[in-house]
Design an enzyme around this catalytic site. Structure first.
Site, PDB file in Angstrom:
ATOM      1  N   GLY A 208       1.038  -1.170   0.024  1.00 48.66           N
ATOM      2  CA  GLY A 208       0.019   0.023  -0.091  1.00 48.66           C
ATOM      3  C   GLY A 208       0.769   1.295   0.160  1.00 48.66           C
ATOM      4  O   GLY A 208       2.075   1.038  -0.406  1.00 48.66           O
ATOM      5  N   ASN A 209       0.308   2.551   0.370  1.00 51.24           N
ATOM      6  CA  ASN A 209       1.150   3.585   0.325  1.00 51.24           C
ATOM      7  C   ASN A 209       0.357   4.599   1.310  1.00 51.24           C
ATOM      8  O   ASN A 209      -0.624   4.321   1.972  1.00 51.24           O
ATOM      9  CB  ASN A 209       1.157   4.352  -0.930  1.00 51.24           C
ATOM     10  CG  ASN A 209      -0.204   4.610  -1.595  1.00 51.24           C
ATOM     11  OD1 ASN A 209      -0.832   5.561  -1.073  1.00 51.24           O
ATOM     12  ND2 ASN A 209      -0.559   4.007  -2.752  1.00 51.24           N
ATOM     13  N   TYR A 210       1.056   5.858   1.719  1.00 47.01           N
ATOM     14  CA  TYR A 210       0.606   6.451   2.821  1.00 47.01           C
ATOM     15  C   TYR A 210      -0.510   7.456   2.393  1.00 47.01           C
ATOM     16  O   TYR A 210      -0.643   8.335   3.262  1.00 47.01           O
ATOM     17  CB  TYR A 210       1.836   7.322   3.266  1.00 47.01           C
ATOM     18  CG  TYR A 210       2.820   6.489   4.189  1.00 47.01           C
ATOM     19  CD1 TYR A 210       2.461   5.640   5.155  1.00 47.01           C
ATOM     20  CD2 TYR A 210       3.952   6.412   3.641  1.00 47.01           C
ATOM     21  CE1 TYR A 210       3.416   4.846   5.809  1.00 47.01           C
ATOM     22  CE2 TYR A 210       5.084   5.684   4.489  1.00 47.01           C
ATOM     23  CZ  TYR A 210       4.774   4.900   5.266  1.00 47.01           C
ATOM     24  OH  TYR A 210       5.368   4.064   6.058  1.00 47.01           O
ATOM     25  N   SER A 211      -1.030   7.492   1.332  1.00 47.37           N
ATOM     26  CA  SER A 211      -2.052   8.315   0.738  1.00 47.37           C
ATOM     27  C   SER A 211      -3.275   8.368   1.970  1.00 47.37           C
ATOM     28  O   SER A 211      -3.825   7.165   2.346  1.00 47.37           O
ATOM     29  CB  SER A 211      -2.718   7.936  -0.629  1.00 47.37           C
ATOM     30  OG  SER A 211      -3.678   8.859  -0.763  1.00 47.37           O
ATOM     31  N   ALA A 276      -3.750   7.467  -5.245  1.00 45.57           N
ATOM     32  CA  ALA A 276      -2.407   7.195  -5.420  1.00 45.57           C
ATOM     33  C   ALA A 276      -2.385   5.686  -5.724  1.00 45.57           C
ATOM     34  O   ALA A 276      -2.487   4.733  -4.728  1.00 45.57           O
ATOM     35  CB  ALA A 276      -1.574   7.269  -3.942  1.00 45.57           C
TER      36      ALA A 276
END
Ligand code: C5P
Length: 399
Positions: A208-211, A276
């Protein structure tokens, strides 16, 4: 929009009464005039001295002002207000409002008010869920009062559930929206993607990512506030869509977002791609949890579909496509390349090199780039940045 507006703020006996101070601060900062009316129980939770210092006005609580015995006219107050906000509103006050039990200054003012009334309940989860409270709230809503739903989380009792008063900034936004009545996006259909995507590795792990989704949700609120019909395709985020007309579709993976976006783009006048989206996903998803071992673990990744590029190729005449670019080097060149490659009409660039811009922050600093050039904006709250972006979109849609 709150500048010069006269707000009667009713405060009742809930632990959330301290949050009323933040509401007052926010309203006053935006130029509103606030008159507090507090119930006797409210005064047990917060002192009128604090409230009058914040509003620069004496706090009204009794039918007669104690000092000189003059009568506080609830009728005048009801007529004076451009809006009445009751925050926090206890189960007891909500019950009295629903049944017209006018035994204090707050309820008499409420019954005299000609202006719209906003109610922000705050109570323990069981009190909130009780049919008596729910029926009273339904009665108030049916009569045209605007209920600002409480959130879910830890309550003063340390129990976890629904009943926390909505955060002051969101309450202020609801009032602001009400006065704004900007119709620059009226009748437009806008699709917005927001948040990260999760690409599954096994039943318990993902890439995943930090969005946070904050920027996309702010854009959705701004479009809805201006009268657009919004379809918000959200990855896994903690955000809440507040405006009642936002249609939210929750997805998890890039593939799910791709499917939802390509379906809903067809009926849209514009799409803003703020998500994102993962660029790669594991080639295979293990159906059992991958166990620790002594050897290295190789994960083979394959590219996901580029939603923006796909929508760019599907785009009909007069449909607009807006992208985002979060860059940390050669910002301008990379953003312009994406503008071309994905057939975007304009792209919003935020640089990872600017303090306070990008993922997770409540602020952002952007440049809007199109084929003619670029416009830079200063660091602002994400709500204000959303307004700048939608100003531009509304302008383009009119062409
Ligand atoms: O190429 P990059 O991911 O930096 O491009 C950013 C823009 O493209 C954003 O508007 C993003 O939402 C969109 N995008 C997309 N689908 C992808 C990757 C990015 O829509 N798979």
């Amino acid at each position: 929009m709150l500048k010069g507006k006269k707000i009667v703020l009713g405060i009742t006996g809930s632990i959330a009464a301290y949050k009323a101070c933040y509401i007052i601060r926010g309203l006053v900062k935006q130029g509103a005039e606030v008159q507090v009316v507090i119930t006797p129980a409210g005064k047990e939770f917060i002192t009128p001295i604090t409230l009058s210092a914040l509003t620069s006005k004496p706090v009204i609580s009794e039918f007669f002002a104690q000092r000189d015995g003059t009568w506080n006219s609830h009728v005048d107050l009801g007529l004076w207000a451009d809006a009445m906000l009751i925050a926090p509103a206890t189960a007891s006050t909500i019950g009295k409002m629903a049944h017209g039990i006018a035994d204090n200054m707050l309820i008499t003012t409420y019954l005299s008010a000609k202006a719209p009334v906003f109610v922000a309940p705050a109570m323990d989860l069981d009190m909130y869920a009780h049919p008596a409270t729910q029926e009273n709230l339904a009665t108030l809503a049916r009569r045209g009062n605007i209920i600002i739903e409480p959130g879910t989380g830890e309550l003063a009792s340390h129990l976890v559930g629904k009943g926390r008063m909505e955060e002051p900034e969101n309450i202020i936004r609801r009032l602001d929206d009400f006065f704004a009545a900007d119709s620059s996006m009226q009748g437009r259909k806008v699709m917005i993607t927001a948040g990260p995507t999760y690409e599954r590795i096994d039943p318990v792990r993902f890439i995943g990512n930090y969005s946070s989704g904050k920027m996309g949700f702010a854009l959705a609120e701004e479009c809805a506030r201006r009268g657009a019909e919004v379809t918000l395709i959200a990855g896994p985020v903690q955000q809440k869509a507040h405006h009642p007309t936002i249609r939210r579709i929750d997805v998890e993976s890039a593939q799910e977002m791709y499917e939802a976006a390509t379906t809903h783009f067809v009926e849209s006048d514009a799409a803003i791609l703020c998500a994102a989206v993962a660029d790669f996903r594991p080639e295979t998803i293990a159906d059992k949890k991958i166990k620790r071992g002594a050897d290295d673990l190789m994960l083979r990744l394959q590219p996901t579909q580029d939603i923006a590029a796909k929508l760019g190729s599907m785009k009909r005449e007069r449909q607009l496509l807006v992208g985002f670019a979060l860059e940390n080097e050669n910002e301008w060149q990379n953003a312009t390349r994406k503008l071309e490659r994905k057939s975007l009409d304009f792209i919003v660039l935020n640089s990872l090199n600017d303090a306070g811009a990008g993922f997770r922050y409540d602020t952002n600093k952007i440049s809007i780039i199109d084929r003619e050039g670029s416009t830079d904006y200063p660091l602002k709250s994400k709500a204000e940045v959303a307004a700048d972006i939608i100003d531009r979109l509304a302008q383009e849609l009119k062409r």
